[in-house]
Design an enzyme around this catalytic site. Structure first.
Site, PDB file in Angstrom:
ATOM      1  N   CYS A  20       0.839  -1.194   0.000  1.00 46.88           N
ATOM      2  CA  CYS A  20       0.000   0.000   0.000  1.00 46.88           C
ATOM      3  C   CYS A  20       0.882   1.254   0.000  1.00 46.88           C
ATOM      4  CB  CYS A  20      -0.996  -0.046   1.158  1.00 46.88           C
ATOM      5  SG  CYS A  20      -2.367   1.119   0.957  1.00 46.88           S
TER       6      CYS A  20
ATOM      7  N   HIS B  71      -3.878  -4.339  -0.151  1.00 50.40           N
ATOM      8  CA  HIS B  71      -3.484  -5.030   1.077  1.00 50.40           C
ATOM      9  C   HIS B  71      -3.619  -6.543   0.857  1.00 50.40           C
ATOM     10  CE1 HIS B  71      -3.222  -1.546   3.800  1.00 50.40           C
ATOM     11  NE2 HIS B  71      -4.151  -1.024   3.018  1.00 50.40           N
TER      12      HIS B  71
ATOM     13  N   GLU C 268      -2.893  -8.948   2.767  1.00 50.03           N
ATOM     14  CA  GLU C 268      -3.345  -9.618   3.989  1.00 50.03           C
ATOM     15  C   GLU C 268      -4.838  -9.432   4.235  1.00 50.03           C
ATOM     16  OE1 GLU C 268      -2.599  -5.434   5.376  1.00 50.03           O
ATOM     17  OE2 GLU C 268      -1.797  -6.793   3.860  1.00 50.03           O
TER      18      GLU C 268
END
Length: 203
Positions: A80, A183, A185
């Site tokens: 990011c 992102h 994750e």
């Protein structure tokens, strides 16, 4: 394998650390030069404004550590804002110099038919499907939250794009240095697979 997650006060450290742990590697959240350079791979997360992040990196001398790690050939992933910091400069709230590990600039989305910030699930298009980050993967959706996007100077550094009224840089890479605008994750199976493929490069 020890993966250093760089702590400079502006990253989603917990979620990245947990994701690395779930993928079978050992996360080490640290701001110490020696620990970062000794790790098998390095993740530079980031949430917030470009200028503030660079100020924090310089205040802790971690800007130099990131450049040193890149030059040493350590596998490095910016996530990011962390991806944006890898580039030369940003126009977010003024003009700010970046790490200049990769050449290019960070610019604001133009106002128009599409909302800013760009927020939500968007599909990836692999511009270099043969890259090891995409091993075993089909193009899928990942989760974005950003008002600024990267314009790389070198098209060869562009690995994947998403469409948001125009092709938008989603993944970059050159040698040992990589970046993901979204992102991973927080991007379900697709994101975790991409993160897993980066971790595989550290082994």
């Amino acid at each position: 394998m020890a993966i250093a997650i760089v702590d400079y006060g502006m990253g989603n450290l917990h979620s990245v650390s947990k994701a690395v742990e779930r993928l079978g590697d050992e996360p080490l959240v640290t701001g110490k030069r020696e620990e970062i350079l000794a790790a098998d791979g390095i993740i530079l997360p980031g949430v917030g404004a470009f200028g503030d992040a660079m100020e924090q990196l310089r205040a802790t001398s971690l800007d130099k550590v990131m450049k040193e790690a890149a030059e040493l050939g350590k596998p490095l992933l910016g996530i990011c804002l962390g991806m944006q910091l890898l580039f030369s400069k940003s126009e977010e709230h003024g003009h700010h110099e970046g790490l200049s590990i990769l050449p290019g600039q960070v610019v604001r989305f133009e106002s128009g038919a599409y909302k800013v910030p760009h927020m939500g699930w968007n599909s990836l298009t692999f511009t270099k499907p043969e890259h090891p980050l995409f091993a075993g993967l089909q193009e899928g959706h990942v989760y974005f939250v950003h008002s600024y996007h990267v314009l790389p100077d070198q098209s060869s550094d562009l690995l994947a794009v998403t469409d948001y009224g125009r092709p938008v840089t989603a993944i970059v890479g050159r040698g040992n240095v990589h970046g993901m605008q979204f992102h991973p994750e927080k991007s379900g199976e697709q994101g975790m697979s991409l993160l897993g493929n980066f971790l595989a490069l550290t082994r």
